[in-house]
Design an enzyme around this catalytic site. Structure first.
Site, PDB file in Angstrom:
ATOM      1  N   ARG B 122      -4.368  -2.228 -23.028  1.00 38.60           N
ATOM      2  CA  ARG B 122      -3.692  -2.800 -21.837  1.00 38.60           C
ATOM      3  C   ARG B 122      -2.253  -2.328 -21.687  1.00 38.60           C
ATOM      4  O   ARG B 122      -1.422  -3.008 -21.084  1.00 38.60           O
ATOM      5  CB  ARG B 122      -3.741  -4.322 -21.860  1.00 38.60           C
ATOM      6  N   LYS B 144       3.005   6.571 -10.538  1.00 33.41           N
ATOM      7  CA  LYS B 144       1.618   6.711 -10.106  1.00 33.41           C
ATOM      8  C   LYS B 144       0.839   7.469 -11.167  1.00 33.41           C
ATOM      9  O   LYS B 144       1.196   8.592 -11.522  1.00 33.41           O
ATOM     10  CB  LYS B 144       1.544   7.477  -8.790  1.00 33.41           C
ATOM     11  N   GLU B 186       7.496  20.521  -2.244  1.00 33.09           N
ATOM     12  CA  GLU B 186       7.954  19.129  -2.390  1.00 33.09           C
ATOM     13  C   GLU B 186       9.477  19.046  -2.283  1.00 33.09           C
ATOM     14  O   GLU B 186      10.018  18.078  -1.753  1.00 33.09           O
ATOM     15  CB  GLU B 186       7.490  18.533  -3.722  1.00 33.09           C
ATOM     16  N   LYS B 230      13.443  10.915  -4.781  1.00 36.81           N
ATOM     17  CA  LYS B 230      12.231  10.151  -5.096  1.00 36.81           C
ATOM     18  C   LYS B 230      12.585   8.802  -5.716  1.00 36.81           C
ATOM     19  O   LYS B 230      11.990   7.777  -5.372  1.00 36.81           O
ATOM     20  CB  LYS B 230      11.310  10.956  -6.015  1.00 36.81           C
ATOM     21  N   GLU B 240       4.295   0.819  -3.322  1.00 39.82           N
ATOM     22  CA  GLU B 240       3.824   1.460  -2.102  1.00 39.82           C
ATOM     23  C   GLU B 240       3.406   0.476  -1.018  1.00 39.82           C
ATOM     24  O   GLU B 240       2.327   0.581  -0.447  1.00 39.82           O
ATOM     25  CB  GLU B 240       2.637   2.385  -2.435  1.00 39.82           C
ATOM     26  N   ARG B 244       7.849   3.584   0.586  1.00 41.11           N
ATOM     27  CA  ARG B 244       7.326   4.656  -0.255  1.00 41.11           C
ATOM     28  C   ARG B 244       6.378   5.586   0.493  1.00 41.11           C
ATOM     29  O   ARG B 244       6.200   6.747   0.116  1.00 41.11           O
ATOM     30  CB  ARG B 244       6.625   4.055  -1.472  1.00 41.11           C
ATOM     31  N   ASN B 248       4.760  10.511   1.428  1.00 41.65           N
ATOM     32  CA  ASN B 248       3.500  11.171   1.772  1.00 41.65           C
ATOM     33  C   ASN B 248       3.644  12.105   2.963  1.00 41.65           C
ATOM     34  O   ASN B 248       2.650  12.578   3.509  1.00 41.65           O
ATOM     35  CB  ASN B 248       2.423  10.121   2.046  1.00 41.65           C
ATOM     36  N   HIS B 251       1.398  14.937   3.328  1.00 42.97           N
ATOM     37  CA  HIS B 251       0.296  14.706   2.390  1.00 42.97           C
ATOM     38  C   HIS B 251      -0.960  14.178   3.065  1.00 42.97           C
ATOM     39  O   HIS B 251      -2.051  14.315   2.517  1.00 42.97           O
ATOM     40  CB  HIS B 251       0.717  13.728   1.302  1.00 42.97           C
ATOM     41  N   HIS B 255      -3.847  16.206   1.778  1.00 43.91           N
ATOM     42  CA  HIS B 255      -4.942  15.727   0.928  1.00 43.91           C
ATOM     43  C   HIS B 255      -6.301  16.095   1.503  1.00 43.91           C
ATOM     44  O   HIS B 255      -7.216  16.490   0.775  1.00 43.91           O
ATOM     45  CB  HIS B 255      -4.861  14.210   0.770  1.00 43.91           C
ATOM     46  N   HIS B 268      -2.042  22.044  -4.303  1.00 38.85           N
ATOM     47  CA  HIS B 268      -1.431  20.854  -3.703  1.00 38.85           C
ATOM     48  C   HIS B 268      -0.210  21.203  -2.847  1.00 38.85           C
ATOM     49  O   HIS B 268      -0.092  20.772  -1.701  1.00 38.85           O
ATOM     50  CB  HIS B 268      -1.048  19.868  -4.812  1.00 38.85           C
TER      51      HIS B 268
END
Lengths: 364, 364
Positions: B122, B144, B186, B230, B240, B244, B248, B251, B255, B268
């Site tokens: 955990r 993330k 980026e 960032k 998010e 945030r 993206n 993106h 994606h 990417h």
């Protein structure tokens, strides 16, 4: 009779609702939480047979779009593979961030649903509807979610809080007696580690070994007090860095016993019962607890109808080896939770292997 | 030259250290974090060939007990199966709660190591040592973590923060030029969404298409400014729920393009470059952005050496369908991040399928 326990954590808050006969009102309660429309109900076939229709109808009546996924019962299915199946269902039904996974079942269903909810899209809504006494008073509260690793219980998981824990004690009427007793082991635990008055109330009851012997009000009381005890502890230590360890009273040895018996011949509550008896004896032998109180505990465990001896087929050397594998081991030292009086425990890493072995010999 | 960016989140804080040539000092830095003795270094064979010895020797010199696990490179290995393998290694080497998993590699290694660290016992300690430009300025920051589902990228994961992000820009010398350019996409993104001055600095550079054309100080500057951008955004919105989303930018379509090309023909950064060009055109067509600024962006993307057209083999209907699958879809609506000026964007869910289709046609 209805109780609501608020749970306030550093970055989330939710409620535990405990009300006899509340199950058909589940949808209405969820309407207050501003969830997205989609709910994936996760259960096992037996529980779903009893309560699936009530739950699903209530959700649909409140405007939710409901999907269901059933997983066969028991620890053998508490695996990463079962989680992967939930992911597939979540994908197929296009669950979104605002969607919800709802656990309708015991601890295994709750732990798995919580872990899937914690990790699908990096976290979606999660609702607990526990149907076993053990899940009501323990597993559903505190945010521990996860699955077993082939080599050890609950090694994989996340801390993830539900948006609501919704407890209808009436559903316990379909719980097998052995599982009822397993849940009662945790209730006794809260008496020993935290709530002397709960312990006394249990002690003064004539019979505790079946649900039928418990008045509805008394059942509501012990569930509520147990939940409150767990909330008290967890609120102070969400991520298990200190105080929360006391919830593991009876669990250190309990986990080892469960693990060595393959999680099926002895159930969790039975193993914890044995673990509490052993921990009590260790505390007594270390001069920390009186023999009298230790015996009061053991008597209560016996009154529940839990086994109070350890199967002679258990190899004690294996138990000691298995203790080393526990998640809570720190720098190789096994931590024991030991009572000093009823309602109070301390955390100790000074229990020698010899002492553990000696106490286990006594229990065979 | 050395930069330290503090990251302060509601319930954790850590630092991003950016220093040319710092890799051999990794162990010393970790000594300040009070980690347990065991560190599992996770990398891929190629990266490990270059930097494994430096890292492992540094850790051993600082008294750590080091284990290593290598995963073949690339998105096809970013799976739950690879995570299960990490769990096995963690079990075999008896990693404890105080132990650490350290990611030495690009975004794929970082995401997987982070997810394994988040879910083993955990949650255990997690360290990021990014070795690609993309990982340095994006993937390693923000918490993330996760893996791909067979049907979609990053659908499985957790928000989990590292204890340290340790960046040595010198390791970029072994990065293939195509990956360098992907990282630069980026960097441009941060210029468009947040940091006008960064954009201007990039614009005034003569050449940007290879690492060799960049001065050491300029490289340090753009990495630091990108990380800071960032951090600024993530600190205000860890999970998010709002701001945030602007990260993206490029993106949403990116994606979809990646996913439809199977994550390998187009990487990417290239996909994000195309996504930014498309988003810029959409913003222009909606009257939100000037044509001039939109062209300044496209020119910069071209100067990096990134492709500025979309392969004609892409089926636009598939792209639109794939957009519906995005994690960030809310109640079926696709959210686009659209620039209004260089350094500023807004979030919109009013981009019609027709408009997306029209813009994509232009880019083929």
């Amino acid at each position: 009779m209805s109780s609501v326990i608020p749970v306030t954590l550093p970055h989330t808050a939710y409620e535990i609702v405990i009300t006899s006969g509340c199950l058909p009102q589940l949808g209405e309660y969820l309407n207050h939480l501003k969830l997205g429309q989609k709910i994936l109900v996760i259960s096992n076939p037996e529980i779903y047979d009893y309560y699936g229709d009530i739950v699903v109808n209530s959700l649909i009546k409140s405007g939710f779009e409901v999907y269901t996924h059933l997983i066969p019962p028991g620890e053998p299915y508490k695996t990463l593979d079962s989680i992967a199946q939930i992911y597939d269902i979540a994908f197929k039904n296009r669950l979104e961030r605002a969607s919800t996974m709802l656990a309708l079942g015991g601890g295994v269903i709750g732990d798995m649903t919580g872990f899937a909810a914690a990790t699908w899209l990096r976290g979606i809504n999660f609702i607990q509807v526990p149907t076993s006494l053990l899940a009501m008073v323990d597993a559903s509260i505190g945010g521990k979610t996860g699955v077993n690793h082939p080599q050890g219980k609950n090694l994989i998981g996340a801390f993830y809080q539900p948006r609501l824990v919704f407890i209808d004690p009436l559903v316990l009427k379909t719980l097998p007696v052995r599982e009822f007793r397993a849940g009662m082991a945790e209730v006794i635990k809260y008496g020993v580690i935290w709530d002397q008055d709960l312990f006394n109330q249990l002690e003064t009851q004539k019979e505790l070994d079946t649900l039928e012997n418990l008045e509805k009000e008394f059942l509501q009381t012990i569930i509520t007090r147990s939940c409150q005890a767990k909330v008290d502890v967890v609120s102070q230590d969400e991520k298990e860095s200190g105080l929360r360890a006391i919830l593991n009273y009876g669990h250190t040895l309990g986990h080892a016993i469960e693990s060595l018996t393959g999680y099926n011949t002895i159930n969790h509550g039975e193993a914890v019962g044995m673990g509490m008896i052993a921990a009590g004896k260790i505390a007594f032998k270390l001069g920390m607890w009186t023999e009298k109180e230790s015996q009061r505990q053991d008597k209560l465990i016996e009154k529940i109808g839990l086994p109070i001896t350890i199967s002679s087929s258990l190899n004690i050397a294996d138990v000691l080896e298995s203790l080393q594998m526990d998640k809570k081991v720190k720098a190789g030292k096994v931590r024991f939770i030991l009572p000093t009086e009823i309602g109070k425990v301390i955390i100790s890493d000074r229990v020698s292997a010899e002492l553990i072995e000696g106490v286990m010999q006594e229990l065979i």
